[in-house]
Design a protein around this motif. Sequence first.
Motif, PDB file in Angstrom:
ATOM      1  N   GLN A  96      36.460  46.248  24.487  1.00 61.80           N
ATOM      2  CA  GLN A  96      35.313  47.116  24.797  1.00 61.80           C
ATOM      3  C   GLN A  96      35.026  47.167  26.296  1.00 61.80           C
ATOM      4  OE1 GLN A  96      31.839  46.696  22.468  1.00 61.80           O
ATOM      5  NE2 GLN A  96      32.905  46.694  20.546  1.00 61.80           N
ATOM      6  N   VAL A  97      35.310  46.064  26.992  1.00 58.63           N
ATOM      7  CA  VAL A  97      35.123  46.063  28.449  1.00 58.63           C
ATOM      8  C   VAL A  97      36.124  47.018  29.084  1.00 58.63           C
ATOM      9  CG1 VAL A  97      35.305  44.654  30.536  1.00 58.63           C
ATOM     10  CG2 VAL A  97      34.149  43.748  28.522  1.00 58.63           C
ATOM     11  N   GLY A 118      37.438  55.538  34.900  1.00 55.41           N
ATOM     12  CA  GLY A 118      38.544  54.763  35.455  1.00 55.41           C
ATOM     13  C   GLY A 118      39.897  55.305  35.017  1.00 55.41           C
ATOM     14  N   GLU A 148      38.530  40.520  35.087  1.00 54.75           N
ATOM     15  CA  GLU A 148      37.897  39.807  33.971  1.00 54.75           C
ATOM     16  C   GLU A 148      38.682  38.549  33.602  1.00 54.75           C
ATOM     17  OE1 GLU A 148      34.945  40.813  32.116  1.00 54.75           O
ATOM     18  OE2 GLU A 148      34.718  42.003  33.932  1.00 54.75           O
ATOM     19  N   ASP A 186      37.453  49.575  27.540  1.00 60.00           N
ATOM     20  CA  ASP A 186      36.995  50.918  27.158  1.00 60.00           C
ATOM     21  C   ASP A 186      35.888  51.388  28.100  1.00 60.00           C
ATOM     22  OD1 ASP A 186      38.766  51.089  25.119  1.00 60.00           O
ATOM     23  OD2 ASP A 186      37.322  50.725  23.504  1.00 60.00           O
ATOM     24  N   ALA A 187      35.007  50.453  28.461  1.00 61.24           N
ATOM     25  CA  ALA A 187      33.891  50.813  29.350  1.00 61.24           C
ATOM     26  C   ALA A 187      34.433  51.278  30.698  1.00 61.24           C
ATOM     27  CB  ALA A 187      32.952  49.622  29.530  1.00 61.24           C
ATOM     28  N   ALA A 188      35.439  50.590  31.205  1.00 59.76           N
ATOM     29  CA  ALA A 188      36.034  50.986  32.492  1.00 59.76           C
ATOM     30  C   ALA A 188      36.629  52.388  32.385  1.00 59.76           C
ATOM     31  CB  ALA A 188      37.105  49.979  32.916  1.00 59.76           C
ATOM     32  N   PHE A 189      37.281  52.663  31.275  1.00 62.84           N
ATOM     33  CA  PHE A 189      37.878  53.988  31.060  1.00 62.84           C
ATOM     34  C   PHE A 189      36.783  55.051  30.948  1.00 62.84           C
ATOM     35  CE2 PHE A 189      39.630  57.354  28.373  1.00 62.84           C
ATOM     36  CZ  PHE A 189      40.842  57.606  28.991  1.00 62.84           C
ATOM     37  N   ALA A 190      35.744  54.712  30.179  1.00 64.79           N
ATOM     38  CA  ALA A 190      34.673  55.684  29.936  1.00 64.79           C
ATOM     39  C   ALA A 190      33.879  55.992  31.195  1.00 64.79           C
ATOM     40  CB  ALA A 190      33.741  55.164  28.845  1.00 64.79           C
ATOM     41  N   MET A 191      33.885  55.104  32.159  1.00 67.16           N
ATOM     42  CA  MET A 191      33.170  55.366  33.409  1.00 67.16           C
ATOM     43  C   MET A 191      34.020  56.186  34.375  1.00 67.16           C
ATOM     44  SD  MET A 191      30.283  54.081  32.861  1.00 67.16           S
ATOM     45  CE  MET A 191      30.451  54.050  31.070  1.00 67.16           C
ATOM     46  N   VAL A 207      40.331  46.108  36.332  1.00 69.86           N
ATOM     47  CA  VAL A 207      39.180  45.479  35.670  1.00 69.86           C
ATOM     48  C   VAL A 207      39.654  44.315  34.787  1.00 69.86           C
ATOM     49  CG1 VAL A 207      37.502  45.842  33.786  1.00 69.86           C
ATOM     50  CG2 VAL A 207      37.551  47.390  35.730  1.00 69.86           C
ATOM     51  N   VAL A 258      41.559  50.491  34.963  1.00 67.51           N
ATOM     52  CA  VAL A 258      41.380  49.647  33.778  1.00 67.51           C
ATOM     53  C   VAL A 258      42.177  48.347  33.930  1.00 67.51           C
ATOM     54  CG1 VAL A 258      41.732  49.491  31.278  1.00 67.51           C
ATOM     55  CG2 VAL A 258      40.893  51.621  32.270  1.00 67.51           C
TER      56      VAL A 258
END
Lengths: 281, 249
Positions: B140-141, B150, B162, B143-148, B158, B155
């Motif tokens: 999900q982290v 990225g 992480e 996915d969040a990078a992609f959705a913002m 990130v 990704v």
Amino acid sequence: MTMDDPATATKDASSTRPTDAPPSTTPTLRAVDIQHGYGSETVLESVSLSIDAGEVVAIIGPSGVGKTTLLRLLALFEQPRDGTLEYDGTDVWEITTQQRLAFRRRIGMVFQDASLFDASVRRNAEYGLHVRQSWIDRLRREFADLVGLRDGTGEAIEALDVVGLSDELDRHASSLSGGEAQRVAFARALAFDPDVLLLDEPTSDLDPRNTAVIEDAVREASERGIGVAIATHDMNQARRVADRVAVLLGDGIIEVGETKTMFEDPEDPRTRKFIDGELIY
Amino acid sequence: MAGCSDCLVRLSHFHLGTIAPLQSEFPFEWIYIRSIIEVSLYVSLVAVALSTLLSIPVALVLGFTEFRGKGFLRSVITTGMGFPSVVVGLSVLFLVSNQGPLGPLDLIFTTEAMILSQLVLATPVIMGVSLAAVSSVDQQVRDAAFAMGGTRLDVALVTIKEARYGLVTAVLAGFGRAISEIGSVLIVGGNIVGSDGESYTRTLTTAIRVEARNGQFDTAFLLGAILVVLVLLVNALVIRLGGTNGGYR
């Protein structure tokens, strides 16, 4: 902030649109006959939905019906098996990856889980802005961070202000409560000023106070002209924040309409049953 | 070191039952010690750097891509983590020997051959630990990078951020494996010291072996102490650079 009585309050759609904005003729984001699945399983069957600038569309439906899949398709995570997805009239799966990236960068998304990065509130909120910078600027920013010469970016602070966390810039994400983390996630998606905001059950794990903050932020985004799609199974939330409601069941979207109409006089009897909690699925 | 050819290292060591300092003349010139340290660090750091550049992208691809044979590849990496260094040395010796495919490069008994053997030894360790580290990053982290907004590269970056603690551990484990290695570097390097006392392919570990065989335990222990201090210093440096002060404020 005042909370309306969920039982009676229905959002007045016209109140959230910018008064000087002309009526939209082309929906910002439009899914036409989308069909998708995984392996042999079909998750979405012939789904059509549009999101206009400045409107809030609630996608309601039982758990597991495909709300998250639909939002992921709208966020261009993957290509639907069938159907078209248009952004400002452009079929986003008929263009190059680089062109699609430009469209993708006009969409923000908030997940059910905050999914914050292992970093400060400020860096989380700035991430969307960060990836839009040139590599030189990104390296410059990293260096400035390393030597402690940089304050937060204006847009990120402004977005954090919308969710009431602009004073928490230097807090680490791991020290936030679940509600605060979700608010930062919302600010992260708002900071780069998207045209469309996709929210996947953003308040399902939150207390009423944090839910109210997020709902206020949704209204604020809508007032800025951002089209919002919010997947929820909280009927009261849909009633409070949405201009339109789309009901997603096993067959796809069975009905879309103005919030007031959908709650008071839906055309499809299954909508009535679902809203009343009587639908067996 | 210029002008230091007469330098003697005075050692204190222990006799059984008593604690009596003993002034003993160190049998080698400083240039010998310095060159051994240089060879050890050069070979191990270059091997680990190359291995890291190779391992992390492979770990990212393996961690987040599904393809046929992925399980087999993971098994190969895991097996490689415990591969006997002597066998690696033997294989590399064959590769760089006149009969081997790398024979024309004339690498036998050179530091380059030693780097190659350490690369083979360190890569499965760095790759295996890196793979575990990147696989533990929440989908999900990413996915969040992609959705913002990225890109795939964003990704991946990130994911690296992480997993940074795990990746630092991987590099350190690889460095530990490389610098403490003796079998393969002895075979492919030849443990060569010049007539001027300067090491060409002798490392701290192979030097310790030689001194111990010659009964020079004080020298062997001194070299051992230098090895331990070097490992501690490199660990501290890598943790410092890759840890909490690595720009994640």
